[in-house]
Design an enzyme around this catalytic site. Structure first.
Site, mmCIF file in Angstrom:
data_model
loop_
_atom_site.group_PDB
_atom_site.id
_atom_site.type_symbol
_atom_site.label_atom_id
_atom_site.label_comp_id
_atom_site.label_asym_id
_atom_site.label_seq_id
_atom_site.Cartn_x
_atom_site.Cartn_y
_atom_site.Cartn_z
ATOM 1 C CB SER A 85 31.647 33.086 26.191
ATOM 2 O OG SER A 85 31.815 31.970 27.046
ATOM 3 C CG ASN A 115 32.029 43.910 28.644
ATOM 4 O OD1 ASN A 115 32.686 42.900 28.867
ATOM 5 N ND2 ASN A 115 31.342 44.526 29.608
ATOM 6 C CB VAL A 157 23.053 46.889 24.634
ATOM 7 C CG1 VAL A 157 24.131 47.780 25.201
ATOM 8 C CG2 VAL A 157 23.007 45.525 25.320
ATOM 9 C CE LYS A 183 28.697 36.207 25.908
ATOM 10 N NZ LYS A 183 29.020 37.636 25.846
ATOM 11 C CB ILE A 242 37.184 36.214 33.550
ATOM 12 C CG1 ILE A 242 37.588 35.794 32.121
ATOM 13 C CG2 ILE A 242 37.970 37.429 34.020
ATOM 14 C CD1 ILE A 242 39.004 35.345 31.936
ATOM 15 N NE ARG A 265 27.236 44.997 37.294
ATOM 16 C CZ ARG A 265 26.999 43.691 37.257
ATOM 17 N NH1 ARG A 265 27.824 42.854 37.849
ATOM 18 N NH2 ARG A 265 25.941 43.211 36.641
ATOM 19 C CE1 TYR A 297 27.109 34.572 28.757
ATOM 20 C CE2 TYR A 297 28.469 32.631 28.350
ATOM 21 C CZ TYR A 297 28.359 33.968 28.700
ATOM 22 O OH TYR A 297 29.487 34.692 28.977
ATOM 23 N N GLY A 323 28.443 47.952 29.156
ATOM 24 C CA GLY A 323 28.644 47.194 30.400
ATOM 25 C C GLY A 323 29.940 47.585 31.075
ATOM 26 C CB ALA A 336 22.302 29.939 21.252
HETATM 27 P P1 NDP Z 1 29.160 41.051 34.982
HETATM 28 O O1 NDP Z 1 27.901 40.316 35.305
HETATM 29 O O2 NDP Z 1 30.140 41.343 36.063
HETATM 30 O O3 NDP Z 1 28.796 42.424 34.227
HETATM 31 C C1 NDP Z 1 27.875 42.440 33.164
HETATM 32 C C2 NDP Z 1 27.859 43.821 32.588
HETATM 33 O O4 NDP Z 1 26.936 43.841 31.493
HETATM 34 C C3 NDP Z 1 27.403 44.866 33.576
HETATM 35 O O5 NDP Z 1 28.227 46.004 33.454
HETATM 36 C C4 NDP Z 1 25.979 45.180 33.136
HETATM 37 O O6 NDP Z 1 25.598 46.520 33.362
HETATM 38 C C5 NDP Z 1 26.072 44.963 31.642
HETATM 39 N N1 NDP Z 1 24.763 44.683 31.057
HETATM 40 C C6 NDP Z 1 24.006 43.579 31.235
HETATM 41 N N2 NDP Z 1 22.868 43.688 30.536
HETATM 42 C C7 NDP Z 1 22.900 44.880 29.900
HETATM 43 C C8 NDP Z 1 22.020 45.573 29.025
HETATM 44 N N3 NDP Z 1 20.852 45.040 28.635
HETATM 45 N N4 NDP Z 1 22.379 46.785 28.549
HETATM 46 C C9 NDP Z 1 23.558 47.342 28.940
HETATM 47 N N5 NDP Z 1 24.439 46.752 29.761
HETATM 48 C C10 NDP Z 1 24.108 45.528 30.246
HETATM 49 O O7 NDP Z 1 29.830 40.222 33.830
HETATM 50 P P2 NDP Z 1 31.363 40.070 33.379
HETATM 51 O O8 NDP Z 1 32.085 41.319 33.602
HETATM 52 O O9 NDP Z 1 31.851 38.814 33.948
HETATM 53 O O10 NDP Z 1 31.129 39.812 31.818
HETATM 54 C C11 NDP Z 1 31.347 40.788 30.818
HETATM 55 C C12 NDP Z 1 31.236 40.115 29.463
HETATM 56 O O11 NDP Z 1 32.182 39.053 29.376
HETATM 57 C C13 NDP Z 1 29.859 39.478 29.228
HETATM 58 O O12 NDP Z 1 29.486 39.623 27.887
HETATM 59 C C14 NDP Z 1 30.115 38.018 29.531
HETATM 60 O O13 NDP Z 1 29.200 37.179 28.867
HETATM 61 C C15 NDP Z 1 31.530 37.853 29.013
HETATM 62 N N6 NDP Z 1 32.226 36.714 29.566
HETATM 63 C C16 NDP Z 1 32.508 36.630 30.915
HETATM 64 C C17 NDP Z 1 33.165 35.527 31.408
HETATM 65 C C18 NDP Z 1 33.516 35.398 32.860
HETATM 66 O O14 NDP Z 1 34.066 34.351 33.212
HETATM 67 N N7 NDP Z 1 33.258 36.368 33.706
HETATM 68 C C19 NDP Z 1 33.556 34.422 30.537
HETATM 69 C C20 NDP Z 1 33.220 34.609 29.158
HETATM 70 C C21 NDP Z 1 32.587 35.718 28.698
HETATM 71 P P3 NDP Z 1 24.800 46.993 34.709
HETATM 72 O O15 NDP Z 1 25.510 46.393 35.883
HETATM 73 O O16 NDP Z 1 24.876 48.469 34.645
HETATM 74 O O17 NDP Z 1 23.392 46.475 34.568
#
Ligand code: NDP
Length: 246
Positions: free
Chosen positions: A141, A89, A63, A158, A187, A14, A154, A11, A156
C-alpha cells in the site's frame, strides 16, 4: 497470458483479491482461492471462475496461522499438482491514532498483513524454488511508503511487506522466482467504503487523477507481473495511486 499456470491467491473471495482471480482466469490461469470468513462469497467467486473455463478450488485458511498455511500449500499441490504464482493479497485494517491504539489492534494487523505474507511466502516459496520458476506478487500500500494518520499498524505492516518483497527477490532470483509488490492508493472496495465522507474528499483533493482507482487497475498489473512478459522485473514496488504519492 497465463495459460497452463496456476495461481494461489489469498483473500480471493471478494474485493481486490477476487478481481485479481477473475483477471488471471480470463488470462487462462487456474485458481486456488483462499478465504478466511467469506465462505458464501468464495463459493460465488469459484462459480464465476469455473464459468471462465478454468479449474478453481477454494480453501479456508487464516494466513496468520503458520501451520495452517503449511497445510494449505500441501493441499493446493495435492489438488493442482503444482502452482507457479503466489499473490499475497489478504489484509485487514484496524485504524486508530497511535495514542489510542490497543496492543491487539497492532498485533492483528501485523499478524495478517505481514506475518501472513511471510507464512505464505515461506511455504509456497519452497515449492517455487524447487520448480526453479515462479512469480510472487505482494499487495502492499502507499500507506507503507508515505505513512498515514490513524494507520501506524497498517503502514508498518505494509512497509514491512516491501522489505519482505525485496529480500525475497534477492534470495529467490537465482532459482528463477521473481517477487514484486504493488502499492495501491485508494481503490474502491469494502475496505475504503468504510471511510468517512470528509476523508474521501481530502483524498480526492490530493490525488492528481482525482478519482479512486478500480480493482481492475490493480488486477491488470498483477497479471502482467505474473506473466512471462515481466521476467526481468524483481524486487520492484509499483505504485498504482493516481499520483497521490509523487
Ligand atoms: P477487503 O477488506 O475488501 O478484503 C480483504 C480480504 O482479505 C478478504 O478477502 C479477506 O477474506 C482477506 N483476509 C483478511 N484477513 C485474512 C486472514 N487472516 N486470512 C486470510 N484472508 C484474510 O480489502 P481489499 O480488497 O480492499 O484489499 C485487498 C488488499 O489490498 C489488502 O491487503 C489491502 O491492505 C490492500 N490495499 C487495499 C487498498 C484499497 O484502497 N482498497 C489500498 C491499498 C492496499 P475473508 O473475507 O474471507 O475474511
Amino acid at each position: 497470458m497465463l495459460k497452463n499456470k496456476t495461481a494461489l491467491i489469498t483473500g480471493g473471495a471478494r474485493g481486490i483479491g477476487r478481481g485479481i482471480a477473475l483477471k488471471m482466469a480470463e488470462n487462462g490461469a487456474n485458481i486456488a482461492l483462499v478465504y478466511r470468513g467469506s465462505q458464501e462469497q468464495a463459493n460465488k467467486t469459484q462459480l464465476e471462475l469455473t464459468d471462465l473455463g478454468v479449474k478453481a478450488e477454494i480453501y479456508q485458511c487464516d494466513v496468520a496461522d503458520f501451520d495452517a498455511t503449511k497445510k494449505l500449500v500441501q493441499d493446493v499441490i495435492k489438488d493442482f499438482g503444482t502452482f507457479e504464482i503466489l499473490v499475497n493479497n489478504a489484509g485487514i485494517t484496524r485504524d486508530k491514532l497511535l495514542i489510542a491504539m490497543k496492543e491487539d489492534d497492532f498485533d492483528a494487523v501485523i499478524n495478517t498483513n505481514l506475518k501472513g505474507a511471510f507464512n505464505m511466502t515461506k511455504h509456497a516459496g519452497s515449492h517455487l524454488l524447487k520448480k526453479r520458476c515462479g512469480r510472487i506478487v505482494n499487495i502492499s500500500s502507499i500507506s507503507g511508503m508515505m505513512g498515514n494518520i490513524g494507520q501506524c499498524n497498517y503502514s508498518a505492516a505494509k512497509a514491512g511487506l516491501i522489505g519482505l518483497t525485496k529480500s525475497s527477490a534477492k534470495e529467490m532470483a537465482l532459482r528463477g522466482v521473481t517477487c514484486n509488490a504493488i502499492a495501491p492508493g485508494f481503490i474502491k472496495t469494502d475496505m475504503t467504503d468504510a471511510l468517512k465522507p470528509e476523508i474521501i474528499e481530502k483524498i480526492l483533493k490530493n490525488t492528481p487523477l482525482n478519482r479512486f482507482g478500480s480493482i481492475e487497475d490493480i488486477a491488470n498489473m498483477c497479471v502482467y507481473l505474473s506473466s512471462d512478459l515481466a521476467g526481468y522485473i524483481t524486487g520492484e514496488v509499483i505504485k498504482i495511486d493516481g499520483g497521490l504519492y509523487i
